[in-house]
Design a protein around this motif. Structure first.
Motif, PDB file in Angstrom:
ATOM      1  N   THR B 105      23.139  42.548  74.236  1.00 51.85           N
ATOM      2  CA  THR B 105      23.678  43.836  73.799  1.00 51.85           C
ATOM      3  C   THR B 105      22.942  44.684  72.575  1.00 51.85           C
ATOM      4  N   ALA B 106      22.856  45.965  72.772  1.00 53.83           N
ATOM      5  CA  ALA B 106      22.320  46.461  71.521  1.00 53.83           C
ATOM      6  C   ALA B 106      23.407  46.798  70.498  1.00 53.83           C
ATOM      7  N   GLY B 107      24.494  47.299  71.078  1.00 59.17           N
ATOM      8  CA  GLY B 107      25.587  47.848  70.020  1.00 59.17           C
ATOM      9  C   GLY B 107      26.975  47.217  69.953  1.00 59.17           C
ATOM     10  N   GLY B 108      27.003  46.301  70.888  1.00 62.30           N
ATOM     11  CA  GLY B 108      28.286  45.754  71.238  1.00 62.30           C
ATOM     12  C   GLY B 108      29.611  46.641  71.295  1.00 62.30           C
ATOM     13  N   GLY B 109      30.581  46.458  70.570  1.00 57.40           N
ATOM     14  CA  GLY B 109      31.668  47.122  70.833  1.00 57.40           C
ATOM     15  C   GLY B 109      31.424  48.562  70.061  1.00 57.40           C
ATOM     16  N   VAL B 110      30.786  49.517  70.453  1.00 57.94           N
ATOM     17  CA  VAL B 110      30.461  50.900  69.994  1.00 57.94           C
ATOM     18  C   VAL B 110      31.758  51.563  69.970  1.00 57.94           C
ATOM     19  N   SER B 111      32.424  51.633  70.990  1.00 55.42           N
ATOM     20  CA  SER B 111      33.546  52.523  71.052  1.00 55.42           C
ATOM     21  C   SER B 111      34.669  51.984  70.204  1.00 55.42           C
ATOM     22  N   THR B 112      34.922  50.759  69.926  1.00 52.33           N
ATOM     23  CA  THR B 112      35.903  50.289  68.938  1.00 52.33           C
ATOM     24  C   THR B 112      35.492  50.721  67.730  1.00 52.33           C
ATOM     25  N   TRP B 113      34.259  50.599  67.227  1.00 53.06           N
ATOM     26  CA  TRP B 113      34.003  51.238  65.961  1.00 53.06           C
ATOM     27  C   TRP B 113      34.080  52.434  65.739  1.00 53.06           C
ATOM     28  N   ASP B 114      33.896  53.375  66.984  1.00 49.32           N
ATOM     29  CA  ASP B 114      33.942  54.762  67.009  1.00 49.32           C
ATOM     30  C   ASP B 114      35.389  55.228  66.748  1.00 49.32           C
ATOM     31  N   ASP B 115      36.384  54.499  67.505  1.00 46.43           N
ATOM     32  CA  ASP B 115      37.841  54.812  67.695  1.00 46.43           C
ATOM     33  C   ASP B 115      38.278  54.512  66.129  1.00 46.43           C
ATOM     34  N   ASN B 116      37.872  53.561  65.683  1.00 47.09           N
ATOM     35  CA  ASN B 116      38.764  52.964  64.319  1.00 47.09           C
ATOM     36  C   ASN B 116      38.106  53.780  63.356  1.00 47.09           C
ATOM     37  N   TYR B 117      36.889  53.948  63.310  1.00 44.72           N
ATOM     38  CA  TYR B 117      36.385  55.027  62.201  1.00 44.72           C
ATOM     39  C   TYR B 117      36.965  56.161  62.111  1.00 44.72           C
ATOM     40  N   GLY B 124      42.935  59.819  58.660  1.00 44.48           N
ATOM     41  CA  GLY B 124      43.268  59.442  57.336  1.00 44.48           C
ATOM     42  C   GLY B 124      44.259  58.180  57.387  1.00 44.48           C
ATOM     43  N   LYS B 125      44.302  57.500  58.445  1.00 38.35           N
ATOM     44  CA  LYS B 125      45.181  56.153  58.571  1.00 38.35           C
ATOM     45  C   LYS B 125      44.642  55.083  57.428  1.00 38.35           C
ATOM     46  N   ASN B 126      45.451  54.362  57.189  1.00 34.04           N
ATOM     47  CA  ASN B 126      44.857  53.251  56.193  1.00 34.04           C
ATOM     48  C   ASN B 126      45.407  51.942  56.879  1.00 34.04           C
ATOM     49  N   ARG B 127      45.522  51.872  58.251  1.00 34.32           N
ATOM     50  CA  ARG B 127      45.619  50.673  58.742  1.00 34.32           C
ATOM     51  C   ARG B 127      45.064  50.746  60.067  1.00 34.32           C
ATOM     52  N   VAL B 128      44.202  49.471  60.401  1.00 34.83           N
ATOM     53  CA  VAL B 128      43.855  49.330  61.971  1.00 34.83           C
ATOM     54  C   VAL B 128      44.279  48.298  62.661  1.00 34.83           C
ATOM     55  N   HIS B 129      44.161  48.106  63.729  1.00 36.04           N
ATOM     56  CA  HIS B 129      44.695  47.063  64.840  1.00 36.04           C
ATOM     57  C   HIS B 129      44.304  45.652  64.321  1.00 36.04           C
ATOM     58  N   PRO B 130      44.952  44.713  64.362  1.00 36.65           N
ATOM     59  CA  PRO B 130      44.508  43.498  63.734  1.00 36.65           C
ATOM     60  C   PRO B 130      43.183  43.072  64.421  1.00 36.65           C
ATOM     61  N   PHE B 131      43.009  43.275  65.479  1.00 35.50           N
ATOM     62  CA  PHE B 131      41.937  42.720  66.408  1.00 35.50           C
ATOM     63  C   PHE B 131      40.614  43.649  66.377  1.00 35.50           C
ATOM     64  N   VAL B 132      40.288  44.386  65.735  1.00 34.02           N
ATOM     65  CA  VAL B 132      39.068  45.308  65.744  1.00 34.02           C
ATOM     66  C   VAL B 132      37.917  44.536  65.374  1.00 34.02           C
ATOM     67  N   VAL B 133      37.670  43.631  64.594  1.00 39.72           N
ATOM     68  CA  VAL B 133      36.607  42.794  64.423  1.00 39.72           C
ATOM     69  C   VAL B 133      36.237  41.905  65.646  1.00 39.72           C
ATOM     70  N   PRO B 134      37.343  41.028  66.120  1.00 37.55           N
ATOM     71  CA  PRO B 134      36.817  40.279  67.332  1.00 37.55           C
ATOM     72  C   PRO B 134      36.599  40.869  68.331  1.00 37.55           C
ATOM     73  N   LYS B 135      37.227  42.335  68.483  1.00 39.64           N
ATOM     74  CA  LYS B 135      36.738  43.170  69.593  1.00 39.64           C
ATOM     75  C   LYS B 135      35.447  43.720  69.508  1.00 39.64           C
ATOM     76  N   LEU B 136      34.996  44.321  68.518  1.00 40.07           N
ATOM     77  CA  LEU B 136      33.684  45.117  68.281  1.00 40.07           C
ATOM     78  C   LEU B 136      32.538  44.196  68.260  1.00 40.07           C
ATOM     79  N   MET B 137      32.576  42.862  67.759  1.00 44.46           N
ATOM     80  CA  MET B 137      31.424  41.852  67.474  1.00 44.46           C
ATOM     81  C   MET B 137      30.774  41.853  68.584  1.00 44.46           C
ATOM     82  N   ASN B 138      29.194  41.817  68.342  1.00 38.69           N
ATOM     83  CA  ASN B 138      28.183  41.758  69.541  1.00 38.69           C
ATOM     84  C   ASN B 138      28.535  40.379  70.532  1.00 38.69           C
TER      85      ASN B 138
END
Lengths: 86, 402
Positions: B105-117, B124-138
């Motif tokens: 994969t070139a980008g992995g979880g691109v839409s997870t990065w996109d949605d959370n950025y 302006g949120k200061n909290r993201v879902h706890p599984f962002v990292v395991p979801k977006l990793m390549n």
């Protein structure tokens, strides 16, 4: 600063030259700007003048935007600015 | 050295949600590219793509799975299930301990990065879902395939831009060929069709606003796609022992690096990869009947690729067929080699050569038989699949009829 001066500034920066080395008749090729450098110049022009330049790298000579030399580029920018405000 | 065969294939892409549907679309020269449907599409200057339609995570996966599966993982799991079901294999004992998953994969979880950025910067949120990292990793997709199918051997993810899948499959092939693993699940996936994913590509100014027309003189750029392709690569005797149906043999591969430019392709690098794959497979250039081209539809790729083919094949270049199925499913970036391998399997197994659609005007710099606009019946024994990535990293796979 005139549009021409701004364009010369952008192109000189991209070519790593002094602004005095860039004239109206300079072509990007003779300034040593390659295809990647051209894309960066167009990006910088869009940002500087708040315009959208119609340019597709697959057909660089086909679009309405003439990139044959600094003068042509400046003319294209003037037209895009006029279209935007007009 | 052991022989390696493909015993299962699975996919999801803009042409279909299965191998059968995808091959039917290729035979019928159908185009899966259309208007993009995504948030803020009106702010994009490129508004077309090969989007997967009618694929809803809800119903396929439960709530907890969805919280862990980015769209690229969802595609991968669907394709892996199809491939492993077709192979009719379940992994246990020593097979499970030695078999693994190598995906590209070139980008992995691109839409997870996109949605959370978007949520933290724009929202302006200061909290993201706890599984962002395991979801977006390549490597998330490869990990979930390993968990789902009990694959406990060597598993990892390869990321070489547009050649990711070919590099991954070459690696999996090598592992089976050397006897390191009896079976490898391999291929790749990509899901970059979200606002940030398309916006990034726009910047390069190599994208077409209307269609992907590889090799056609009036081509004007590439079109992004999305989806996954997954295969079961199996040691030949292992497959025979369980009477598995063999789709084709993987005969060899080669990788090369241009070592010259970060985006402009090199004829020499491409030619060395093709020639290297033939040499590795011990195949004569004259035996190659079909090449699945990288064929992006950009001026830079298509001319370079055709020149490289002419260099490697000499007069035989005019006799072989070469097509780009990106014209139908778009460029799946890191997943593209995997989906394109289906066209190779179709050529070898079914004797049907997938076309290059959207072909309108001959280009003297691409004067090869590009199988324009209509699929063709032809019996071929050996095919190549090309992938030439940004960064000058090339991987070519050779396959043989069995």
């Amino acid at each position: 600063m005139s549009i021409l001066d701004k364009v010369i500034g952008i192109i000189a920066e991209q070519a790593l030259l002094e602004t005095s080395d860039v004239t109206e008749n300079s072509t990007l090729e003779e300034l040593g700007i390659d295809s990647l450098g051209l894309i960066e110049c167009i990006f910088a022009i869009e940002e500087a003048f708040d315009i959208t330049v119609p340019f597709n790298a697959n057909e660089p000579t086909k679009g309405d935007f003439d990139i044959s030399n600094v003068k042509a580029i400046t003319g294209g920018i003037e037209r895009l600015i006029a279209e935007k405000t007009g | 050295m052991k022989r390696v065969v493909i015993t299962g294939a699975g996919t999801i892409n803009a042409l279909g949600h299965s191998v059968a549907d995808t091959m039917e679309a290729m035979r019928e020269a159908r185009c899966g590219i259309g208007p993009l449907k995504l948030r803020d599409v009106e702010r994009l200057s490129i508004q077309i793509g090969g989007q997967v339609r009618g694929f809803e995570a809800e119903g396929r996966y439960n709530r907890q799975q969805i919280s862990l599966y980015d769209r690229f993982t969802q595609f991968t799991l669907a394709a892996a299930k199809e491939a492993i079901d077709q192979a009719g294999i379940t992994f246990s004992g020593e097979d499970a301990a030695k078999s693994g998953v190598v995906l590209g994969t070139a980008g992995g979880g691109v839409s997870t990065w996109d949605d959370n950025y978007r949520s933290v910067y724009e929202g302006g949120k200061n909290r993201v879902h706890p599984f962002v990292v395991p979801k977006l990793m390549n490597n998330a997709a490869a990990s979930h395939v390993s968990m789902e199918h009990n694959l406990k051997g060597p598993s990892f993810t390869v990321s070489t831009a547009c050649a990711s899948s070919n590099h991954a499959m070459a690696q999996a092939f090598q592992m089976v060929r050397t006897g390191m693993a009896p079976v490898m699940v391999t291929g790749g996936s990509e899901s970059m069709l979200c606002f940030g994913g398309v916006k990034a590509w726009e910047g390069l100014r190599v994208m077409s606003k209307d269609a992907c027309r590889p090799f056609s003189a009036n081509r004007n750029g590439m079109v992004q796609g999305e989806g996954a392709g997954v295969f079961v690569f199996e040691e030949y005797e292992h497959a025979r022992a369980r009477s598995a149906e063999v789709l084709c043999e993987v005969a060899g591969f080669a990788m090369s690096s241009d070592a010259s430019d970060i985006v402009m392709p090199s004829k020499n690098g491409a030619a060395r990869a093709m020639a290297g794959a033939l040499q590795d497979a011990r195949i004569n250039a004259e035996d190659v009947g079909y090449i699945n081209a990288h064929g992006t539809g950009t001026a830079a790729n298509d001319k370079t690729e055709c020149a490289a083919v002419a260099d490697v094949f000499g007069p035989h270049a005019d006799r072989l067929m070469i097509s780009s199925t990106k014209s139908m499913h778009g460029h799946l970036i890191g997943g593209t080699g995997a989906v394109e391998l289906l066209a190779c399997i179709m050529a070898l197994r079914d004797g049907v050569i997938a076309p290059t659609i959207g072909y309108q005007e001959p280009d003297p710099e691409c004067a090869l038989d590009v199988v324009p606009n209509e699929a063709r019946d032809a019996s071929v024994d050996v095919v190549l699949s090309n992938a030439f990535a940004f960064g000058g990293m090339n991987a070519v796979i050779a396959l043989r009829r069995i």
